[in-house]
Design a protein around this motif. Structure first.
Motif, PDB file in Angstrom:
ATOM      1  N   GLY A  20       0.819  -1.202   0.000  1.00 27.73           N
ATOM      2  CA  GLY A  20       0.000   0.000   0.000  1.00 27.73           C
ATOM      3  C   GLY A  20       0.854   1.252   0.000  1.00 27.73           C
ATOM      4  N   ARG A  21       0.308   2.329  -0.579  1.00 27.73           N
ATOM      5  CA  ARG A  21       0.951   3.643  -0.483  1.00 27.73           C
ATOM      6  C   ARG A  21       0.378   4.301   0.759  1.00 27.73           C
ATOM      7  NH1 ARG A  21       0.253   7.522  -4.543  1.00 27.73           N
ATOM      8  NH2 ARG A  21       2.155   8.411  -3.761  1.00 27.73           N
ATOM      9  N   VAL A  22       1.266   4.687   1.672  1.00 27.23           N
ATOM     10  CA  VAL A  22       0.849   5.171   2.980  1.00 27.23           C
ATOM     11  C   VAL A  22       1.529   6.498   3.285  1.00 27.23           C
ATOM     12  CG1 VAL A  22       0.765   4.612   5.444  1.00 27.23           C
ATOM     13  CG2 VAL A  22       0.560   2.780   3.747  1.00 27.23           C
ATOM     14  N   ASP A  23       0.756   7.448   3.799  1.00 26.89           N
ATOM     15  CA  ASP A  23       1.286   8.737   4.249  1.00 26.89           C
ATOM     16  C   ASP A  23       1.777   8.542   5.681  1.00 26.89           C
ATOM     17  OD1 ASP A  23       1.781  11.293   5.172  1.00 26.89           O
ATOM     18  OD2 ASP A  23      -0.216  12.068   4.740  1.00 26.89           O
ATOM     19  N   VAL A  24       3.093   8.596   5.844  1.00 32.65           N
ATOM     20  CA  VAL A  24       3.714   8.429   7.161  1.00 32.65           C
ATOM     21  C   VAL A  24       4.288   9.781   7.560  1.00 32.65           C
ATOM     22  CG1 VAL A  24       5.408   7.160   8.526  1.00 32.65           C
ATOM     23  CG2 VAL A  24       4.277   6.036   6.601  1.00 32.65           C
TER      24      VAL A  24
END
Length: 99
Positions: A20-24
């Motif tokens: 998944g593409r995740v905003d961290v």
């Protein structure tokens, strides 16, 4: 002791269901979602991340508590300090990582 960090799911590509593409905290990262196969997250949900793996889903309240605790411990809250807006699937502005 190992610490996880919260991340907000941006996208779960159909061609790579385990990545998944995740905003961290303002940085977009590829995170392995395979450990959550029994109850997969959807875009807009929060997950606890450790070593590139999503370990569990998180609520907005848990994310706020974790950020508060990290700040209290002097660990900061990360790149972006803008709090998440409850029930808003749109992530805070992000910066792509440069390799």
């Amino acid at each position: 002791m190992c610490l996880g960090i919260p991340g907000r799911i941006l996208e779960l590509p159909a061609d790579q269901p385990d990545l998944g593409r995740v905003d961290v905290e303002g940085v977009v990262r590829g995170i392995n979602m395979s450990l959550l196969a029994d109850d997969p997250p959807v875009p807009g949900e929060w997950v606890l991340i450790h070593l590139g793996f999503a370990l569990q889903k998180m609520t907005e309240a848990e994310v706020a508590e974790m950020r508060s605790t990290r700040e209290l411990l002097g660990l900061g809250v990360g790149v972006a300090t803008q709090p998440a807006i409850e029930n808003d699937p749109t992530p805070v502005p992000i910066r792509e990582t440069v390799s």
